[in-house]
Write an enzyme that holds these catalytic residues in place. Structure first.
Site, PDB file in Angstrom:
ATOM      1  N   GLU A   1      -0.625   4.859  -0.733  1.00  0.00           N
ATOM      2  CA  GLU A   1      -1.335   5.928  -0.955  1.00  0.00           C
ATOM      3  C   GLU A   1      -0.504   7.154  -0.829  1.00  0.00           C
ATOM      4  O   GLU A   1       0.402   7.148   0.182  1.00  0.00           O
ATOM      5  CB  GLU A   1      -2.555   5.911   0.026  1.00  0.00           C
ATOM      6  CG  GLU A   1      -3.555   5.075  -0.535  1.00  0.00           C
ATOM      7  CD  GLU A   1      -4.784   5.016   0.452  1.00  0.00           C
ATOM      8  OE1 GLU A   1      -4.739   5.731   1.347  1.00  0.00           O
ATOM      9  OE2 GLU A   1      -5.752   4.227   0.131  1.00  0.00           O
TER      10      GLU A   1
ATOM     11  N   ARG B   1      -1.063  -2.681 -18.547  1.00  0.00           N
ATOM     12  CA  ARG B   1      -2.219  -2.012 -18.627  1.00  0.00           C
ATOM     13  C   ARG B   1      -2.120  -0.849 -17.587  1.00  0.00           C
ATOM     14  O   ARG B   1      -1.956  -1.074 -16.246  1.00  0.00           O
ATOM     15  CB  ARG B   1      -3.404  -3.096 -18.135  1.00  0.00           C
ATOM     16  CG  ARG B   1      -4.820  -3.090 -18.974  1.00  0.00           C
ATOM     17  CD  ARG B   1      -5.639  -4.285 -18.998  1.00  0.00           C
ATOM     18  NE  ARG B   1      -5.095  -4.710 -20.081  1.00  0.00           N
ATOM     19  CZ  ARG B   1      -5.448  -4.284 -21.416  1.00  0.00           C
ATOM     20  NH1 ARG B   1      -6.529  -3.181 -21.326  1.00  0.00           N
ATOM     21  NH2 ARG B   1      -5.031  -4.815 -22.431  1.00  0.00           N
TER      22      ARG B   1
ATOM     23  N   ASP C   1      -5.735  13.265 -25.539  1.00  0.00           N
ATOM     24  CA  ASP C   1      -5.994  12.008 -24.985  1.00  0.00           C
ATOM     25  C   ASP C   1      -5.170  11.093 -26.252  1.00  0.00           C
ATOM     26  O   ASP C   1      -5.789  10.694 -27.006  1.00  0.00           O
ATOM     27  CB  ASP C   1      -7.333  11.472 -24.891  1.00  0.00           C
ATOM     28  CG  ASP C   1      -7.394   9.989 -24.511  1.00  0.00           C
ATOM     29  OD1 ASP C   1      -6.389   9.275 -24.636  1.00  0.00           O
ATOM     30  OD2 ASP C   1      -8.667   9.702 -24.274  1.00  0.00           O
TER      31      ASP C   1
ATOM     32  N   THR D   1      -2.859   5.857 -22.295  1.00  0.00           N
ATOM     33  CA  THR D   1      -2.705   4.380 -21.730  1.00  0.00           C
ATOM     34  C   THR D   1      -1.340   4.084 -21.724  1.00  0.00           C
ATOM     35  O   THR D   1      -0.571   4.749 -22.388  1.00  0.00           O
ATOM     36  CB  THR D   1      -3.615   3.326 -22.574  1.00  0.00           C
ATOM     37  OG1 THR D   1      -3.096   3.314 -23.937  1.00  0.00           O
ATOM     38  CG2 THR D   1      -5.043   3.686 -22.524  1.00  0.00           C
TER      39      THR D   1
ATOM     40  N   TYR E   1       0.861  -1.108  -0.037  1.00  0.00           N
ATOM     41  CA  TYR E   1      -0.090   0.029   0.150  1.00  0.00           C
ATOM     42  C   TYR E   1       0.999   1.165   0.161  1.00  0.00           C
ATOM     43  O   TYR E   1       1.790   1.253   0.692  1.00  0.00           O
ATOM     44  CB  TYR E   1      -0.856  -0.088   1.165  1.00  0.00           C
ATOM     45  CG  TYR E   1      -2.418   0.051   0.916  1.00  0.00           C
ATOM     46  CD1 TYR E   1      -2.959   0.695   0.189  1.00  0.00           C
ATOM     47  CD2 TYR E   1      -2.903  -1.226   1.185  1.00  0.00           C
ATOM     48  CE1 TYR E   1      -4.318   0.763  -0.449  1.00  0.00           C
ATOM     49  CE2 TYR E   1      -4.370  -1.429   0.660  1.00  0.00           C
ATOM     50  CZ  TYR E   1      -5.040  -0.350   0.057  1.00  0.00           C
ATOM     51  OH  TYR E   1      -6.211  -0.498  -0.616  1.00  0.00           O
TER      52      TYR E   1
ATOM     53  N   LYS F   1      -1.341   0.347 -24.996  1.00  0.00           N
ATOM     54  CA  LYS F   1      -1.621   0.394 -26.742  1.00  0.00           C
ATOM     55  C   LYS F   1      -0.161   0.534 -27.255  1.00  0.00           C
ATOM     56  O   LYS F   1       0.745  -0.450 -26.929  1.00  0.00           O
ATOM     57  CB  LYS F   1      -2.531   1.491 -27.067  1.00  0.00           C
ATOM     58  CG  LYS F   1      -3.740   1.021 -26.023  1.00  0.00           C
ATOM     59  CD  LYS F   1      -4.946   2.111 -26.337  1.00  0.00           C
ATOM     60  CE  LYS F   1      -6.143   1.766 -25.597  1.00  0.00           C
ATOM     61  NZ  LYS F   1      -7.297   2.578 -25.781  1.00  0.00           N
TER      62      LYS F   1
END
Ligand SMILES: *Cc1c(COP(=O)(O)O)cnc(C)c1O
Length: 430
Positions: free
Chosen positions: A63, A242, A207, A233, A61, A236
């Site tokens: 954050e 991903r 984008d 992304t 974790y 791609k």
């Protein structure tokens, strides 16, 4: 001995612990290797990225941001995330980047949240003309939270109609203009969008989810430094795991960071961020740049082969990694075409084309991309042969036997370019 006393399960191979899932991973590795993968949004990431994504970082974790976390024990993952940030900065020349978004959709959500209030007006490309569902689809968060208006491509040449963009911008006075697409085969003129945004006092977001790999290699002009915010992304054309990221000006840095966390996400996927660091490292090499230019050359060769064989293409060709086959003048629908190519051993997706008269579940188009097969090593000669296979599969008279014969030809091409030597299990080597 009870299960609670047996610690060995922690370290066993998946094939021993869970043969069901292990068999499916192997089956998917086989499928990816035995078919010709031409879905324009897909790619093959490296074994090194698979290793990072399959690492113990999934346990952590973290954050917050490097050096400013809400959890202890972050001294190692801080360095991992900083590497990803530094490499993204070097690669794209951005003033600021947040590498935590879980996906391209989340990256867009963060960008909107950073610069818009609910109800604000946004101008973006129509979905039916190549835009993305996060660019204002009514049932998507974007269309529900903001007032989207849509620009289109011109009927005569299927290029973005910049006159319409300017007209709509003057009429609607949007807070934000979005450039970028999921199914647009031509170069996007970012400076022209910037000029319109400046004229109407809007911010500009690009984008570049689809073309980020080309941008990284200089095979498509870069929006970074022109747009206020650039989202992408990683999986791609860029070729990584991903995920997504947001780049922006220094002025928007803290708004973007706060939008990602605590605005939208909880703990970042540190294993994926490690994979992003590895992928961005690949992208800084001369070999990577060369491959991205090959992606474009391969797509041009495929477009030429298809055109020569009488297959019609939206806008008459391509400048980037994808092309759109236009079946509107034929009896075949996009859905039929997708099935035919599946039978011929080539994986693509049906896709609406501009001014499509068939419904979105059927469509009159096929979207075909060359990024994944270029990663696999295929070049122009193979693209010409694939063009011939696609044209034959889409011919009106093609029979089931013909498609089976074409599948053998597709398989033979794939066999010459083995995918992931040693990764038959579908899990990383080493
Ligand atoms: C793919 C894509 C996205 C979304 O990416 P996901 O990771 O699937 O959420 C956003 N914008 C564009 C233009 C895309 O093509």
């Amino acid at each position: 001995m009870s299960f609670a006393d047996d610690q060995s399960y922690l370290s066993k191979d998946i094939a021993d612990v869970d043969p069901d899932v292990a068999a499916l991973l192997a089956a998917e590795a086989r499928r990816q290797g035995e078919t010709l993968e031409m879905i324009a949004s897909e790619n093959f990431t490296s074994n090194a990225v698979l290793q990072a994504v399959g690492s113990v970082l999934t346990n952590k974790y973290a954050e917050g941001l490097p050096g400013r976390r809400y959890y202890g024990g972050c001294e190692v993952v801080d360095q991992v995330e900083q590497l990803a940030i530094d490499r993204a900065t070097e690669l794209f020349g951005c003033a600021h980047v947040n590498v935590q978004p879980h996906s391209g959709a989340t990256a867009n959500e963060a960008a909107y949240m950073a610069v818009l209030k609910p109800g604000d007006r946004v101008l973006a490309m129509a979905l039916a003309h190549g835009g993305h569902l996060t660019h204002g689809l009514k049932v998507n968060f974007s269309g529900r939270l903001y007032e989207f208006h849509q620009y289109h491509v011109r009927r005569e040449d299927c290029r973005i109609d910049m006159d319409e963009v300017r007209e709509l911008a003057r009429q609607t006075r949007p807070a934000l203009i979005v450039a970028g697409a999921s199914a647009y085969p031509r170069v996007i003129d970012f400076p022209a969008f910037r000029a319109i945004a400046d004229e109407v006092g809007a911010r500009l977001m690009v984008d570049m989810a689809h073309i980020a790999g080309l941008v990284a290699a200089g095979a498509h002009p870069s929006p970074v430094g022109i747009a206020d915010i650039t989202t992408t992304t990683i999986h791609k054309t860029l070729g990584g795991p991903r995920g997504g990221m947001v780049m922006c000006t220094e002025e928007l840095a803290s708004a973007v960071d706060r939008a990602v966390f605590p605005g939208l996400q909880g703990g970042p996927l540190m294993h994926v961020i490690a994979g992003k660091a590895v992928a961005l490292g690949h992208a800084l090499t001369p070999e990577y740049r060369q491959r991205q230019h090959q992606v474009v050359a391969n797509c041009a060769a495929l477009a030429e082969a298809l055109t020569d064989a009488g297959v019609s293409l939206v806008s008459g060709g391509t400048d980037n990694h994808l092309l759109l086959i236009d079946l509107s003048a034929t009896e075949l629908t996009g859905a039929d075409g997708e099935t035919r190519l599946d039978d011929a051993g080539i994986t693509v997706n049906k896709n609406g084309i501009p001014f499509d008269e068939r419904p979105p579940t059927v469509t009159s188009g096929l979207r075909v991309g060359t990024a994944a097969l270029t990663t696999r090593g295929l070049r122009e000669d193979e693209m010409r042969e694939i063009g011939a296979i696609i044209a034959a599969a889409l011919a009106p008279q093609a029979s089931a036997d013909d498609l089976a014969a074409l599948r053998v030809r597709s398989r033979a091409i794939g066999d010459r370019f083995p995918l992931y030597a040693g990764v038959e299990s579908g899990t990383p080597v080493g």
